[in-house]
Design an enzyme around this catalytic site. Structure first.
Site, PDB file in Angstrom:
ATOM      1  CB  CYS A   2      -0.977  -0.013   1.172  1.00 33.33           C
ATOM      2  SG  CYS A   2      -0.414   0.778   2.682  1.00 33.33           S
ATOM      3  CB  CYS A   5       3.370  -0.541   2.993  1.00 30.42           C
ATOM      4  SG  CYS A   5       2.417  -1.312   4.336  1.00 30.42           S
ATOM      5  CG  ASP A  28      -2.078  15.038   4.322  1.00 27.58           C
ATOM      6  OD1 ASP A  28      -2.748  14.130   4.852  1.00 27.58           O
ATOM      7  OD2 ASP A  28      -2.261  15.417   3.138  1.00 27.58           O
ATOM      8  CG  HIS A  44      -0.930  -2.953   5.744  1.00 29.51           C
ATOM      9  ND1 HIS A  44      -1.072  -1.816   4.971  1.00 29.51           N
ATOM     10  CD2 HIS A  44      -2.125  -3.592   5.673  1.00 29.51           C
ATOM     11  CE1 HIS A  44      -2.285  -1.794   4.445  1.00 29.51           C
ATOM     12  NE2 HIS A  44      -2.942  -2.854   4.850  1.00 29.51           N
ATOM     13  N   GLY A  90     -14.638   8.487   4.477  1.00 29.01           N
ATOM     14  CA  GLY A  90     -13.799   9.008   3.401  1.00 29.01           C
ATOM     15  C   GLY A  90     -12.345   8.582   3.494  1.00 29.01           C
ATOM     16  CB  THR A  92      -8.249   8.454   0.398  1.00 30.07           C
ATOM     17  OG1 THR A  92      -7.307   9.138   1.212  1.00 30.07           O
ATOM     18  CG2 THR A  92      -9.511   9.285   0.234  1.00 30.07           C
ATOM     19  CG  HIS A  97      -3.908   7.505   7.826  1.00 24.14           C
ATOM     20  ND1 HIS A  97      -4.421   6.477   7.073  1.00 24.14           N
ATOM     21  CD2 HIS A  97      -4.628   8.609   7.488  1.00 24.14           C
ATOM     22  CE1 HIS A  97      -5.404   6.927   6.313  1.00 24.14           C
ATOM     23  NE2 HIS A  97      -5.571   8.225   6.557  1.00 24.14           N
ATOM     24  CG  HIS A  99      -5.637  12.918   9.241  1.00 20.88           C
ATOM     25  ND1 HIS A  99      -5.342  13.406   7.984  1.00 20.88           N
ATOM     26  CD2 HIS A  99      -6.318  11.760   9.030  1.00 20.88           C
ATOM     27  CE1 HIS A  99      -5.821  12.587   7.064  1.00 20.88           C
ATOM     28  NE2 HIS A  99      -6.429  11.575   7.671  1.00 20.88           N
TER      29      HIS A  99
HETATM   30  P1  5GP Z   1      -7.538   9.694   4.615  1.00 20.24           P
HETATM   31  O1  5GP Z   1      -8.330  10.419   3.564  1.00 20.24           O
HETATM   32  O2  5GP Z   1      -7.364   8.232   4.245  1.00 20.24           O
HETATM   33  O3  5GP Z   1      -8.010   9.885   6.015  1.00 20.24           O
HETATM   34  O4  5GP Z   1      -6.106  10.357   4.626  1.00 20.24           O
HETATM   35  C1  5GP Z   1      -5.135  10.089   3.669  1.00 20.24           C
HETATM   36  C2  5GP Z   1      -4.245  11.292   3.634  1.00 20.24           C
HETATM   37  O5  5GP Z   1      -3.051  10.923   2.963  1.00 20.24           O
HETATM   38  C3  5GP Z   1      -4.818  12.489   2.882  1.00 20.24           C
HETATM   39  O6  5GP Z   1      -4.911  13.599   3.765  1.00 20.24           O
HETATM   40  C4  5GP Z   1      -3.841  12.705   1.740  1.00 20.24           C
HETATM   41  O7  5GP Z   1      -3.615  14.077   1.464  1.00 20.24           O
HETATM   42  C5  5GP Z   1      -2.586  12.019   2.241  1.00 20.24           C
HETATM   43  N1  5GP Z   1      -1.747  11.487   1.189  1.00 20.24           N
HETATM   44  C6  5GP Z   1      -2.140  10.775   0.088  1.00 20.24           C
HETATM   45  N2  5GP Z   1      -1.083  10.412  -0.647  1.00 20.24           N
HETATM   46  C7  5GP Z   1       0.009  10.913   0.002  1.00 20.24           C
HETATM   47  C8  5GP Z   1       1.424  10.857  -0.289  1.00 20.24           C
HETATM   48  O8  5GP Z   1       1.879  10.279  -1.276  1.00 20.24           O
HETATM   49  N3  5GP Z   1       2.249  11.494   0.592  1.00 20.24           N
HETATM   50  C9  5GP Z   1       1.782  12.142   1.705  1.00 20.24           C
HETATM   51  N4  5GP Z   1       2.691  12.739   2.500  1.00 20.24           N
HETATM   52  N5  5GP Z   1       0.461  12.198   1.998  1.00 20.24           N
HETATM   53  C10 5GP Z   1      -0.414  11.588   1.161  1.00 20.24           C
HETATM   54 ZN    ZN Z   2       0.290  -0.406   4.338  1.00 19.03          ZN
END
Ligand code: 5GP
Ligand code: ZN
Length: 111
Positions: A2, A5, A28, A44, A90, A92, A97, A99
């Site tokens: 992923c 990972c 982020d 993971h 939401g 993604t 993780h 925030h």
């Molecule tokens: P989720 O929407 O799953 O709660 O949070 C995923 C977060 O990962 C989003 O805030 C998005 O901006 C961040 N994100 C997605 N791809 C990358 C990446 O390649 N590098 C970093 N540093 N953050 C990422």
């Molecule tokens: Zn992972």
């Protein structure tokens, strides 16, 4: 593997703010606040739904470390910790993780 990972493995670059044997924190890529950091276990775990008695020590470690990261980032007037779990929230990236959002007065709307 992923996306997060791959970040743990160093295959995708990230701006790290904290790292030890079991967890990683990095900025982020699309910040929603002046300070927006993601804290992840190196192992993971797909989401909050994947936390069990067997793997929750790393989650405790994340929460013990969040105040240290917040202090390092000078989030002296507060911050928010959020974890999106699954489709309705939401999520993604399917790797657990948390925030850390701060650096401004955050909206009180949570949902
Ligand atoms: P989720 O929407 O799953 O709660 O949070 C995923 C977060 O990962 C989003 O805030 C998005 O901006 C961040 N994100 C997605 N791809 C990358 C990446 O390649 N590098 C970093 N540093 N953050 C990422
Ligand atoms: Zn992972």
């Amino acid at each position: 593997m992923c996306l997060f990972c791959k970040i743990v493995a160093g295959e995708i670059p990230s701006t790290k703010v904290y790292e030890d044997d079991t967890i990683l924190a990095f900025r982020d890529i699309a910040p929603m606040a002046p300070t927006h950091i993601l804290v992840i276990p190196k192992v993971h775990i797909p989401s909050v739904d994947g936390i069990t008695a067997e793997n929750s020590a790393v989650v405790a470690h994340i929460f013990e470390t969040i105040p240290l990261i917040a202090a390092q980032e000078h989030l002296v007037s507060g911050y928010r910790v959020v974890s999106n779990c699954g489709q309705d929230a939401g999520q993604t990236v399917p790797h657990l993780h948390f925030h850390i959002l701060g650096g401004k007065e955050l909206t009180t709307q949570m949902a």
